[in-house]
Design a protein around this motif. Sequence first.
Motif, short mmCIF file in Angstrom:
data_model
loop_
_atom_site.label_atom_id
_atom_site.label_comp_id
_atom_site.label_asym_id
_atom_site.label_seq_id
_atom_site.Cartn_x
_atom_site.Cartn_y
_atom_site.Cartn_z
N HIS A 189 5.85 -11.12 -4.57
CA HIS A 189 4.82 -11.07 -3.53
C HIS A 189 5.22 -10.10 -2.42
O HIS A 189 4.40 -9.30 -1.96
CB HIS A 189 4.58 -12.47 -2.96
N TYR A 190 6.48 -10.16 -2.03
CA TYR A 190 6.90 -9.27 -0.94
C TYR A 190 7.01 -7.82 -1.42
O TYR A 190 6.55 -6.90 -0.74
CB TYR A 190 8.23 -9.72 -0.35
N LEU A 191 7.61 -7.62 -2.58
CA LEU A 191 7.79 -6.25 -3.07
C LEU A 191 6.47 -5.55 -3.36
O LEU A 191 6.38 -4.33 -3.26
CB LEU A 191 8.66 -6.25 -4.33
N ASP A 192 5.47 -6.31 -3.71
CA ASP A 192 4.15 -5.73 -4.02
C ASP A 192 3.25 -5.66 -2.79
O ASP A 192 2.12 -5.19 -2.87
CB ASP A 192 3.47 -6.54 -5.11
N GLY A 193 3.75 -6.14 -1.65
CA GLY A 193 2.95 -6.14 -0.43
C GLY A 193 3.16 -4.89 0.40
O GLY A 193 4.03 -4.05 0.13
N LYS A 194 2.41 -4.78 1.47
CA LYS A 194 2.43 -3.59 2.32
C LYS A 194 3.74 -3.46 3.10
O LYS A 194 4.24 -2.35 3.31
CB LYS A 194 1.25 -3.63 3.30
N GLU A 195 4.31 -4.59 3.53
CA GLU A 195 5.50 -4.53 4.38
C GLU A 195 6.75 -4.07 3.65
O GLU A 195 7.71 -3.63 4.27
CB GLU A 195 5.79 -5.91 4.99
N SER A 196 6.75 -4.14 2.32
CA SER A 196 7.97 -3.85 1.57
C SER A 196 8.43 -2.41 1.74
O SER A 196 9.60 -2.10 1.58
CB SER A 196 7.78 -4.15 0.08
#
Length: 472
Positions: A189-196
């Motif tokens: 979820h984090y790696l595929d999100g904008k913040e990563s």
Amino acid sequence: MGKSEKEENRRSRPDILFLMTDEQKLDTFGYNNPVVKTPCLDALIKDSIFFTNAYCSNPSCIPSRAAIATGKYPTVCRCPTYISRLPEEETTFMTGLQEAGYWTASVGKQHFAHSRIAHGYDFEIIVDGHSPLGVPEEIAPYLDFLKKEGVDGRECSDDSLILGGTWKEKESCHIDSFVGQEGRKCLEHYLDGKESGERPWFVTISFPGPHMPYDCEGTSYAGNYRLEDMDRPESGEADLSRKPPHFRKLNPKAYIDRYPDELFRRTKRSYYANMSLIDGQIGQIVRVLKERNRYDTTMIIYTTDHGDFMGEFGMVSKAQYLSESLMHVPLFVKPPIKGFAGYEVQDYVTNIDIASTCLSAAGAADKLTADMENHPYSRYWTGEPVEARGYIFMEAHNMKAVIENGIKTIYYAERDYGELYDLSKDPLERVNLWEDENYQTYKAKALGRIIDRMFRFLPEASVKWNTNAPDI
């Protein structure tokens, strides 16, 4: 800060994955025990620095994890026992990473044990138990999952093993499968999100196993092990006659000679099978990094909080003992370097240094305080001078221990007895040399080391006697 600056800030500091187990013995990888089947962990070890002389600080979950979280020995962070709690005013290294700009998350066991301390996570799924029969409020996310699966947690396993039983449900419903899958989803979820692309991340995935109850008998993983390979250790219950009295006061159900030999072998197989289950989950987690080209830039740290006797001295489980089975633990680190060729290091290290390692890697070494341990593992690959410890220190409340040059000395407060072992000659700790006249010089030196440590642990220990007082 512009987008390019944010990306450069993320690239200049590694992402950090902290993998942890509970109650794992040192010899539970295929890497150092051909009986154990852990191909994913073995592959990760090949890319890592494996510390062969790594120790935990305490043989119990809560104080050991408190030490890891704060970077301080249990006595220093004022959480020295299983029934103690981290004071609210202490600070976790995860909070330090947050303040340094890291996104932080945790899935699995933490064992802050009702402490009101700020955990330091932006996202967390806490599972502080080892089976569906744990304290409901401490394993609530797992119980919610079982309910959605239509599974009655009371029927997942029986009590057919020593301090454990046979698993009767789908393997995907095991608590370590749940933690592994939720950890994988969190990372995805984090790696595929904008913040990563803008913030580095720190993620802890902490498995409750292979801690008792030993409940992987009956799984496909157990089917890959033969009972005849589940040997009994060389040491047995008879060796306890040379040890302090409390060694014979463990939970009566934990002494394996009370059971048929086959029952112990099934229990040990269950323990190894649990490691194989965890291995498969870690394989999926590592695959997430590789599929997103983040493996080479991620620092991966792996350890446990303490070990397990698993048959040594005729016992299973753990308690207030400073034995090698419990204190000498697995610890390895994969540097954030592409194509890194792993190797072994024999220096004495402790898993308390995870804090200084992570803060140093994050460019936040200024958050290290004088009462924290500060021997970051990163020095082994950055070219910085390595200040190896001359000895290792361990404690279990009113027991303190030192290992120096292979001599292990355990002091018991207000007792006439103690323990002393020459590990180079007696790695299984079967011959207690506490009264041996040939080792009294070693004992005296070790007791001096322990006194030095306890002085250092005192509040304001670094304050001078007077402004112009000479150094002693």
